[in-house]
Every structure is written in C-alpha cells, then in structure tokens.
Design a protein around this motif. Structure first.
Motif, PDB file in Angstrom:
ATOM      1  N   ALA A 257       0.837  -1.201   0.000  1.00  0.00           N
ATOM      2  CA  ALA A 257       0.000   0.000   0.000  1.00  0.00           C
ATOM      3  C   ALA A 257       0.872   1.251   0.000  1.00  0.00           C
ATOM      4  O   ALA A 257       0.543   2.249  -0.649  1.00  0.00           O
ATOM      5  N   TYR A 258       2.005   1.185   0.684  1.00  0.00           N
ATOM      6  CA  TYR A 258       2.929   2.326   0.695  1.00  0.00           C
ATOM      7  C   TYR A 258       3.364   2.651  -0.726  1.00  0.00           C
ATOM      8  O   TYR A 258       3.405   3.808  -1.140  1.00  0.00           O
ATOM      9  N   SER A 259       3.672   1.612  -1.468  1.00  0.00           N
ATOM     10  CA  SER A 259       4.105   1.820  -2.843  1.00  0.00           C
ATOM     11  C   SER A 259       3.004   2.460  -3.693  1.00  0.00           C
ATOM     12  O   SER A 259       3.252   3.399  -4.445  1.00  0.00           O
ATOM     13  N   TYR A 260       1.760   1.958  -3.561  1.00  0.00           N
ATOM     14  CA  TYR A 260       0.673   2.505  -4.376  1.00  0.00           C
ATOM     15  C   TYR A 260       0.294   3.927  -3.955  1.00  0.00           C
ATOM     16  O   TYR A 260      -0.145   4.728  -4.769  1.00  0.00           O
ATOM     17  N   ALA A 261       0.476   4.246  -2.668  1.00  0.00           N
ATOM     18  CA  ALA A 261       0.065   5.565  -2.199  1.00  0.00           C
ATOM     19  C   ALA A 261       1.155   6.606  -2.371  1.00  0.00           C
ATOM     20  O   ALA A 261       0.872   7.774  -2.596  1.00  0.00           O
ATOM     21  N   ARG A 262       2.424   6.188  -2.272  1.00  0.00           N
ATOM     22  CA  ARG A 262       3.491   7.169  -2.106  1.00  0.00           C
ATOM     23  C   ARG A 262       4.594   7.140  -3.144  1.00  0.00           C
ATOM     24  O   ARG A 262       5.392   8.062  -3.211  1.00  0.00           O
ATOM     25  N   LEU A 263       4.715   6.055  -3.880  1.00  0.00           N
ATOM     26  CA  LEU A 263       5.847   5.951  -4.798  1.00  0.00           C
ATOM     27  C   LEU A 263       5.361   6.047  -6.232  1.00  0.00           C
ATOM     28  O   LEU A 263       4.209   5.751  -6.531  1.00  0.00           O
TER      29      LEU A 263
ATOM     30  N   LEU B  24      -2.299   0.927 -13.274  1.00  0.00           N
ATOM     31  CA  LEU B  24      -2.891  -0.245 -13.919  1.00  0.00           C
ATOM     32  C   LEU B  24      -2.931  -1.421 -12.934  1.00  0.00           C
ATOM     33  O   LEU B  24      -3.964  -2.082 -12.771  1.00  0.00           O
ATOM     34  N   ILE B  25      -1.799  -1.656 -12.273  1.00  0.00           N
ATOM     35  CA  ILE B  25      -1.749  -2.808 -11.367  1.00  0.00           C
ATOM     36  C   ILE B  25      -2.697  -2.613 -10.192  1.00  0.00           C
ATOM     37  O   ILE B  25      -3.388  -3.550  -9.774  1.00  0.00           O
ATOM     38  N   PHE B  26      -2.782  -1.384  -9.710  1.00  0.00           N
ATOM     39  CA  PHE B  26      -3.717  -1.125  -8.615  1.00  0.00           C
ATOM     40  C   PHE B  26      -5.154  -1.368  -9.075  1.00  0.00           C
ATOM     41  O   PHE B  26      -5.962  -1.961  -8.342  1.00  0.00           O
ATOM     42  N   ALA B  27      -5.460  -0.954 -10.294  1.00  0.00           N
ATOM     43  CA  ALA B  27      -6.813  -1.179 -10.826  1.00  0.00           C
ATOM     44  C   ALA B  27      -7.094  -2.681 -10.946  1.00  0.00           C
ATOM     45  O   ALA B  27      -8.185  -3.151 -10.609  1.00  0.00           O
ATOM     46  N   LEU B  28      -6.094  -3.438 -11.407  1.00  0.00           N
ATOM     47  CA  LEU B  28      -6.271  -4.891 -11.512  1.00  0.00           C
ATOM     48  C   LEU B  28      -6.521  -5.504 -10.140  1.00  0.00           C
ATOM     49  O   LEU B  28      -7.349  -6.396  -9.965  1.00  0.00           O
ATOM     50  N   LEU B  29      -5.795  -4.977  -9.166  1.00  0.00           N
ATOM     51  CA  LEU B  29      -5.939  -5.460  -7.795  1.00  0.00           C
ATOM     52  C   LEU B  29      -7.381  -5.244  -7.312  1.00  0.00           C
ATOM     53  O   LEU B  29      -8.009  -6.138  -6.744  1.00  0.00           O
ATOM     54  N   LEU B  30      -7.891  -4.054  -7.589  1.00  0.00           N
ATOM     55  CA  LEU B  30      -9.271  -3.760  -7.190  1.00  0.00           C
ATOM     56  C   LEU B  30     -10.254  -4.659  -7.931  1.00  0.00           C
ATOM     57  O   LEU B  30     -11.201  -5.190  -7.346  1.00  0.00           O
ATOM     58  N   ALA B  31      -9.992  -4.856  -9.227  1.00  0.00           N
ATOM     59  CA  ALA B  31     -10.890  -5.695 -10.020  1.00  0.00           C
ATOM     60  C   ALA B  31     -10.891  -7.123  -9.492  1.00  0.00           C
ATOM     61  O   ALA B  31     -11.915  -7.808  -9.524  1.00  0.00           O
ATOM     62  N   SER B  32      -9.733  -7.562  -8.968  1.00  0.00           N
ATOM     63  CA  SER B  32      -9.652  -8.948  -8.497  1.00  0.00           C
ATOM     64  C   SER B  32     -10.600  -9.202  -7.329  1.00  0.00           C
ATOM     65  O   SER B  32     -10.959 -10.337  -7.042  1.00  0.00           O
ATOM     66  N   MET B  33     -11.037  -8.111  -6.662  1.00  0.00           N
ATOM     67  CA  MET B  33     -11.970  -8.293  -5.558  1.00  0.00           C
ATOM     68  C   MET B  33     -13.344  -8.746  -6.050  1.00  0.00           C
ATOM     69  O   MET B  33     -14.115  -9.319  -5.305  1.00  0.00           O
ATOM     70  N   MET B  34     -13.633  -8.428  -7.333  1.00  0.00           N
ATOM     71  CA  MET B  34     -14.941  -8.805  -7.877  1.00  0.00           C
ATOM     72  C   MET B  34     -14.957 -10.247  -8.383  1.00  0.00           C
ATOM     73  O   MET B  34     -16.004 -10.774  -8.710  1.00  0.00           O
ATOM     74  N   LEU B  35     -13.789 -10.835  -8.500  1.00  0.00           N
ATOM     75  CA  LEU B  35     -13.693 -12.184  -9.057  1.00  0.00           C
ATOM     76  C   LEU B  35     -14.247 -13.189  -8.053  1.00  0.00           C
ATOM     77  O   LEU B  35     -13.814 -13.216  -6.908  1.00  0.00           O
TER      78      LEU B  35
ATOM     79  N   ASP C 138      -7.214  -5.253   1.868  1.00  0.00           N
ATOM     80  CA  ASP C 138      -6.338  -4.594   2.849  1.00  0.00           C
ATOM     81  C   ASP C 138      -5.506  -3.491   2.194  1.00  0.00           C
ATOM     82  O   ASP C 138      -5.335  -2.405   2.752  1.00  0.00           O
ATOM     83  N   ILE C 139      -4.968  -3.801   1.023  1.00  0.00           N
ATOM     84  CA  ILE C 139      -4.116  -2.821   0.343  1.00  0.00           C
ATOM     85  C   ILE C 139      -4.934  -1.580  -0.002  1.00  0.00           C
ATOM     86  O   ILE C 139      -4.507  -0.449   0.200  1.00  0.00           O
ATOM     87  N   PHE C 140      -6.149  -1.815  -0.487  1.00  0.00           N
ATOM     88  CA  PHE C 140      -7.040  -0.723  -0.832  1.00  0.00           C
ATOM     89  C   PHE C 140      -7.307   0.157   0.384  1.00  0.00           C
ATOM     90  O   PHE C 140      -7.141   1.374   0.357  1.00  0.00           O
ATOM     91  N   LEU C 141      -7.665  -0.493   1.481  1.00  0.00           N
ATOM     92  CA  LEU C 141      -7.997   0.258   2.687  1.00  0.00           C
ATOM     93  C   LEU C 141      -6.795   1.050   3.204  1.00  0.00           C
ATOM     94  O   LEU C 141      -6.914   2.228   3.546  1.00  0.00           O
ATOM     95  N   LEU C 142      -5.624   0.414   3.212  1.00  0.00           N
ATOM     96  CA  LEU C 142      -4.421   1.105   3.702  1.00  0.00           C
ATOM     97  C   LEU C 142      -4.004   2.235   2.772  1.00  0.00           C
ATOM     98  O   LEU C 142      -3.578   3.295   3.218  1.00  0.00           O
ATOM     99  N   ARG C 143      -4.138   1.980   1.469  1.00  0.00           N
ATOM    100  CA  ARG C 143      -3.768   3.040   0.528  1.00  0.00           C
ATOM    101  C   ARG C 143      -4.634   4.284   0.753  1.00  0.00           C
ATOM    102  O   ARG C 143      -4.145   5.401   0.753  1.00  0.00           O
TER     103      ARG C 143
END
Lengths: 295, 276
Positions: free
Chosen positions: B93-99, B106-117, B153-158
């Motif tokens: 989450a640090y990487s997606y929020a701060r780096l 794109l990868i963050f979007a895929l991560l979110l989409a994976s929640m719907m799978l 978790d990553i979504f929430l922390l980000r």
C-alpha cells in the motif's frame, strides 16, 4: 538515473501484491479457463474436449445446472432488495438526532456480522427446527400455523434469506456513515422553503445517497451470488436440491465428484454472470447515481 | 405538533429495539441452550432461563472432540496470516500511495478488479496447484496467500496513507532518509488505527474461514475450530445442548476481540464503504 532508481524501489515495495496478483489471481484464472475446456477428473490427466463441458451444461445433460442457477437467482432477487431496504431503513432511523445510545445500537446491529458462518449456521438450524425451534414456538404461541423452514422446498430459500438478514450490520454502518455525510445546510435550506419530511427525503437524502446505494447494491449482489457455508452445513443443497446454491454446486462437482474440468466451466459461467450483472448496474447507474463532483 | 413528534420518536425507538432484539435473540438462544440439560432443551413451550445451570455441557462438548487442539491449530494459522497480512499489505500500500513507478495505476486497478472475481473461479486451479506442490493437508495453502497481501487490505491502507501529509516524508527524504526508513518511522506509526483495522479483519477472516480448511485439510488432527464444529455437528447432531456449547466456545474469542476493537471495526467498515 534517479527516476529509474525510484521505479525499482516502487516495484520492490509493491512486489508482494504483484506476485500475489500473478500467483493467486492471474495464473489460476488462466488455468481455470483452460481447464474448463478439458475433461479432467482428479484421476486422469486433463484431455482437451473443446466446449464439451459447456454444452453438457446448456443442453441439460447435467440437470443440476439450471436448477442451481434458478435457486441462486431466486435467492439474489429476494436477498438483495430486501437487505438493502432494511439496512437503509435501520440506518435512517439510527441517524435521527434524538436517538440516544447510537453507538450501542450500532454495536448490536454489527454483532451478528462477526459470528463465524459455521456457528451462525448451527444457531439458525436450531432456531429453524420444525418441532423444537424457537421460531415455530413463537408462531404457535401466536396461534399461527408453523413453518417447515429448511425442510420444505417452498420455504428453504426464503428461510435462508431471512437468516441472512441477521447479518446486514455492515451495510447499515456504511449507510449510516453516508447519511452523516449529507450536508445539513441542504436540509436547512429545504426547511426554509417549506419542504416536509418526505419531500426532503425524496429530494435530498435519496439523491445524495445514490453512490452509496450503488456501492451496496454491487457488493450485496456479488456476495449473494456466493452463498456457500449455509448451503453445505444447513441443507446440503436439499430438500430435493431446492437449496443447491451455485457455489455449493461447484464445490460438489469439484471436490466430492472430482470433476475439476466440468466444475471450472461452471465457475466461469458464474464469473460471466457476475460480470454481466455488474456491467448492467454500471451502465444504468449513469441515469440514477448522482455524484457530487460532477455538478 | 409536539405530540406528533413524541409518537414518531416512540415509533422509531420501537422499530430499532425490535431490530436489536432480532440481532441479539439468536445469540441469547445459543447461550441459554448451551447451559441446559437435554431434557430441558426439548421442553415445550421453551424455557428462557436454564434451571439448573448446566456447566458440564462445555466440558463434555470440548472433550468428546479434541477442541483444544483445534484451537491451537486455528491460533497458529490466524497469527501467521495476521503477520503476513500486516507486513505485505502495508508495504504494498505504501508503494501505491506514495511511490511513483510505471504501471502502478494499472496494477492497482487490476488489484481492485480482483476483488470482484468470484472465489470459486480461482479455487479449483489453486487447489490443483497446491496439490502438485505436494502441500495438501498442510497449512501452507491457508497461510501463504496472506503473505502476498490482500486486495481489500491494500485498498484500505492506501486510502489511509493518502491522507498523511506528503511534507512529512519529503522532509525526511531531503534529510537523507530512504523509503524503508520513511515507511517504518513515519507512515507506520501514523497509521496505527488503519493497521489495527487490517489486523482485526485478518483475525476474523482466518478464525471464521470455513471453505479453506474444508478444501485443504483432511486429517482431523489438523482441523481448525470451524471444521471441528462442523465435524462435531455431524457426530452429535441431536445433542443440541452440546452443539450449542461447542458453538459458543468457537464464537467467544471473536466476540472478545470485537469488543476490544469495536471502534476500529466501525471505522474500517466506514472507510472501505465510502471513500471508494
């Protein structure tokens, strides 16, 4: 140079999630897709059979497919609107200014959500028990006819819907938080203009809440399509497959009958159904979901 | 006018209290049944308070099946997942929020989409994968995935990390601190509430998990409490008092943790539901 270094650091930090996405989502999705075109029982090696698994489902060779689709849709259609309406109502009532002990109510409504599904199933089998259960004792005390609950084909799905309403707490909390975010100034302005309670509800509360209703609609539908534990523990899909929920059907094909290829095809159809339904929701949402930032 | 108001208030309270009873009654019924003799439990009309108060249901339920062992197993899995979830999700989450790095959106979007799978789609090949690796009937399939972070978790922390002022880490960066230092000395201490939320959800997730252990474990000595409870039910289905005692025991740790961390639970739910 610094840019490159930065990129490497960024990817390194995100590495667990990137690997996780590859190992536990992308790779399994791909293999599941390939498996769905094979004849693969746990005993043989996978053999390519084209659309064989799919035609077997649609032409009715596997009689359980349409049955479980019907069961699952029936559940979703009952569960999602009733669940949304009830949690919205509870949130609205809890949001009234005069309510004392708000946090106690909130805690009580959330409590069932944390109960493990296995234990919740045990409690509810006991409450639903036709001769000894609390629910039928209530009905008897009120001189009403008793219900067979989980034991009759007609009532098993409504019973599981009823039980699932026990767990609306997290939706209530999301609605409540949303209601608290509606600007008070809007209501004050409407009061000055002489709007009554219902008018304010229709013209302010509902439009301001549509993004949250939309969120809960999507999450609720995805969740409702995936009932499993209750089906396995409480009814084993019975009576007479009347509660053969889709996910339980997949589990039964894969892990009890060892039909991995066939089960993969069944799972993919679920995925496509969920995609289509969320797609429809997103498409229609443009006409009814109101986003503040777009004004 | 005032009168109408009072009537309205009473109506609102009445509905809320009925709702609260609907939430609490099943739990009350569970506990009361767990203290009854098998005679009393079948009495009609039902009795509300157990007389006598039979504590021995608990000892009987816990000894007929080796629940102590199931508890140890579950605790081991839960703690291992908890540590994994905290480390991996918060670092990612640090990487997606701060780096900044190419492809992160794109990868963050895929991560979110994976929640719907739906879980069922990935379950079968994942099971086959673990089987090929020779790890069926071990705890690896239940623990290792947590060490790769969860999308939720990553979504929430980000979301949470994005609210921490950027000046803090920029100042530290200028002072020569590396990203690990910034993450560990600035972000982690400031995001304790969010990390507690993740910890609580992770605890609940592993403790309450049923399908995972059901699919991956086949030896009774390795069972978790959820599986143990289901086994207990199939062995003693008519002994409702014992079954209710066993269920109470499985629920109690979750309820205790919930009451300790309640405030954070509510925050976590609100955070995920609203700031999407």
């Amino acid at each position: 140079m610094i840019g490159k270094h930065r990129a490497i650091v960024g990817i390194l930090f995100a590495l667990p999630s990137i690997l996780g996405l590859l190992l536990f989502t992308a790779l399994p999705m791909l293999s599941s897709f390939v498996l769905s075109f094979t004849d693969y029982r746990t005993v043989n090696t996978p053999k390519f059979i084209g659309f064989g698994n799919y035609t077997r489902l649609f032409d009715g060779t596997d009689p359980y497919f349409y049955k479980s689709l019907w069961v699952t849709f029936k559940y979703v259609i009952l569960r999602v609107p009733i669940g949304l309406a009830m949690s919205f109502l509870v949130a609205l009532l809890l949001n009234q200014d005069f309510i004392k002990g708000k946090s106690i109510f909130r805690t009580i409504f959330y409590l069932p959500v944390i109960v493990p599904a296995v234990a919740a199933s045990m409690i509810w089998i006991w409450l639903f028990s036709p001769d000894l259960g609390l629910l039928n004792s209530f009905l008897e005390a009120l001189h009403l006819p008793t219900i067979l609950w989980l034991d009759s084909e007609a009532t098993v799905i409504p019973s599981i819907v009823f039980m699932s309403l026990w767990g609306i707490g997290s939706t209530v909390i999301i609605f409540l938080a949303g209601l608290q975010g509606v600007p008070r100034s809007l209501y004050e302005a409407a009061t000055v203009d002489g709007a009554g309670v219902f008018r304010k509800f229709r013209a302010i509360t509902i439009p301001m809440m549509t993004p949250i209703i939309f969120f809960n609609l999507i999450m609720g539908s995805i969740g409702a399509f995936q009932v499993f534990t209750e089906a396995l523990i409480m009814t084993q899909g019975g009576p007479n497959n009347a509660s053969l929920f889709y996910n339980y059907y997949i589990y039964r094909e894969a892990f009890q009958f060892g039909e991995m290829g066939h089960a993969s095809a069944i799972a993919w159809i679920l995925f496509i159904i969920i995609l289509i339904i969320t797609g429809i929701f997103f498409k229609t949402s443009k006409s009814w979901v109101f986003y503040e930032s777009e004004v | 006018m005032k009168r109408k108001n009072a009537a309205g208030q009473i109506a609102v309270y009445t509905i809320l209290i009925i709702g609260a009873c609907f939430c609490l009654l099943p739990l009350f019924w569970l506990v009361r049944s767990s203290f009854m003799t098998s005679m009393q439990i079948f009495e009609m009309p039902p009795v509300w308070i157990p007389v006598p108060f039979k504590l021995s249901n608990y000892t009987e339920a816990l000894t007929t099946v080796d629940f102590a062992r199931f508890f140890r197993n579950t605790a081991f899995i839960t703690v291992s997942c908890l540590i994994g979830a905290l480390i991996s999700s918060s670092v990612s989450a640090y990487s997606y929020a701060r780096l900044q790095w190419p492809g992160r959106r794109l990868i963050f979007a895929l991560l979110l989409a994976s929640m719907m799978l739906p879980g069922a789609v990935t379950l079968i090949p994942t099971f086959i994968g673990w089987k090929l690796a020779g790890l069926i009937n071990t705890y690896y399939p239940l623990i290792l995935p947590a060490w790769f972070g969860s999308a939720f978790d990553i979504f929430l922390l980000r979301q949470f990390y994005s609210t921490i002022p950027r000046d803090l880490d920029e100042a530290a960066y200028v002072d020569g601190a590396g990203h690990l230092t910034i993450y560990w000395k600035i972000i982690v201490p400031l995001s304790k509430p969010a990390l507690i939320v993740i910890g609580l959800f992770s605890f609940m997730g592993s403790w309450n998990d049923f399908m995972g252990p059901l699919v991956y474990l086949n030896e009774e000595s390795k069972y978790t409490v959820a599986l143990g409870l289901q086994m207990f039910q199939s062995l003693h289905s008519a002994q409702w008092n014992l079954l209710m005692a066993a269920s109470t025991v499985v629920i109690t740790p979750v309820i205790i943790v919930f009451f300790i961390g309640q405030r954070y639970f509510i925050e976590g739910i609100t955070l995920t539901g609203l700031k999407g």
